[in-house]
Scaffold this motif. Structure first.
Motif: not given
Length: 443
Positions: A25-28, A39-42, A74-79, A82-86
């Motif tokens: 879901l990191s890129a969703a 870029e996926g930041r919230v 983190p809301c400040s993270s990009t997609a 997040r894939s690396l964080l996952q």
């Protein structure tokens, strides 16, 4: 496939046992207007406001939203980030889980008394699933990357030690509570019953690595809510852990006692006669509200509404409003042109920022059932009253009433100086009240 179904707005079949690896879901992307950039930041403020003003999000987006809402992403993270964080979170959880399993190999399987035939059968296919996951093929690139992350995780947790007796006691209580989790939910039907064993592993891992909190009764129901929505063992563990960083005190006697005291204080503000009735004859403890506040009214509303309410309570939008109101009071106090020592009555009413929205939800339920409560004469009748409410409350009307009480409280506390005690222009008062009202759903 589940990630694709959610992205398409469909409800995936969640009755299968939740996988140890997190869904992709990191890129969703969230479709909520103005919430996520290219870029996926919230935008966290917009996300929380959207949840509150729209009464939650659609079930198809809830899994991704919760990963942001509860801090796993983190809301400040990009997609890409997040894939690396996952991957990092996956490996760290796997290392943590393996560590307590090696420390207490006798705890690998849940202790059952032999009478729960369905759960005994679930243990069998749960074990088969575990063996299948261990045999999964991965590309050489992925294996190398995960091996490096695992080495890092082993270094991080190398010095972690467990208290043998404390961990065994936590597991004993978990093994009693997990089978009592609401098995009427579709998530635990058929093969999905194995999700109870996933829930068990999450709770034990949490207790092992958070000995200052360990495990307390009720955590199984709370964690079950995360597992059902996220449908991922790894993501549930990290999201639940983030939630507990803020609310673990609620599972201790001192934390719960304080929350009950706050509820009593709020009811005294809103309805002094009802408060006076409830504090007589040893009813002052308000313990009949205990489960409501601890589990976020999980059993008082229909299940889908209870999930929605938990989401709304967790968005903290109204708590942000209370902070704005408190700042407005402070600024107005600085601008006052009279001497308070000559007019003690001019001191502004204290605004209690500890009055969170869940307390107003509880108060709305109490006020809506005022006549029934006034007929209660002892603690036993109060417990019978709260039991009778299970599954009967209507969420939208309760939210509207709670918000109405919150708005009136904010307005009264912020603007008690309007009664001729301050020289600020009436236009300024009206502008702020309009701004305050705009922060609520009430119109």
């Amino acid at each position: 496939m589940e990630a694709e179904a959610e992205a398409a707005g469909e409800e995936p079949d969640r009755r299968k046992v939740a996988a140890l690896s997190a869904p992709a879901l990191s890129a969703a992307r969230l479709t909520l207007p103005g919430v996520m950039d290219a870029e996926g930041r919230v935008d966290e403020t917009r996300l929380r406001m959207h949840i509150f003003k729209n009464g939650g999000v659609s079930p198809s987006e809830r899994g991704l939203v919760w990963r942001f809402l509860f801090g796993m992403y983190p809301c400040s993270s990009t997609a890409l980030e997040r894939s690396l964080l996952q991957e990092q979170l996956f490996v760290r959880y796997r290392v943590m889980k393996r560590k307590w399993q090696q420390f207490l190999p006798s705890a690998l399987q849940i202790y059952l008394n032999g009478t729960d035939a369905k759960l005994i059968e679930a243990v069998r296919y749960f074990d088969q699933r575990e063996r299948r996951q261990q045999a999964q093929d991965e590309s050489e690139e992925v294996r190398d990357r995960l091996a490096f992350l695992e080495l890092q995780a082993q270094i991080v947790f190398e010095r972690v030690t467990f208290d043998h007796e404390e961990l065994r006691e936590a597991i004993r209580i978990i093994d009693k509570d997990v089978p009592r989790t609401n098995r009427d939910l579709s998530y635990y039907q058929d093969e999905g019953l194995g999700n109870l064993l996933v829930l068990r592993d999450i709770l034990i891992t949490y207790a092992a690595f958070h000995p200052e909190v360990s495990y307390a009764q009720g955590m199984n129901d709370l964690c079950s809510r995360f597992l059902e929505v996220l449908n991922s063992e790894v993501d549930t563990f990290w999201s639940f852990s983030c939630y507990m960083e803020k609310f673990s005190r609620d599972f201790r006697a001192d934390g719960l006692h304080r929350k009950i005291e706050l509820e009593a204080a709020l009811l005294k503000e809103l309805d002094p006669p009802l408060y006076a009735h409830l504090v007589k004859d040893n009813m002052e403890s308000f313990t009949f509200c205990h489960r409501w506040l601890l589990l976020g009214f999980q059993r008082e509303f229909e299940h889908s509404d209870a999930l929605r309410l938990f989401e709304i309570l967790s968005c903290d939008h109204l708590e942000l409003i209370s902070q704005q109101v408190d700042r407005a009071r402070y600024q107005e106090r600085l601008a006052q042109e009279y001497r308070t020592e000559e007019d003690p009555e001019s001191e502004l009413q204290a605004f209690n920022t500890d009055f969170t929205f869940e307390l107003f939800i509880c108060a709305a339920i109490l006020l809506d059932n005022r006549e029934s409560l006034l007929r209660c004469q002892d603690d036993v009748q109060l417990i019978q009253f709260t039991t009778s409410l299970q599954g009967t409350l209507e969420l939208n009307s309760t939210l509207k009433k709670a918000e109405h009480h919150f708005y009136n409280y904010c307005k009264r506390c912020a603007w008690d100086y309007m009664n001729g005690r301050c020289r600020t222009s009436k236009r300024k008062h009206e502008d702020f009240l309009a701004h305050l009202l705009n922060l609520f759903v009430l119109k």
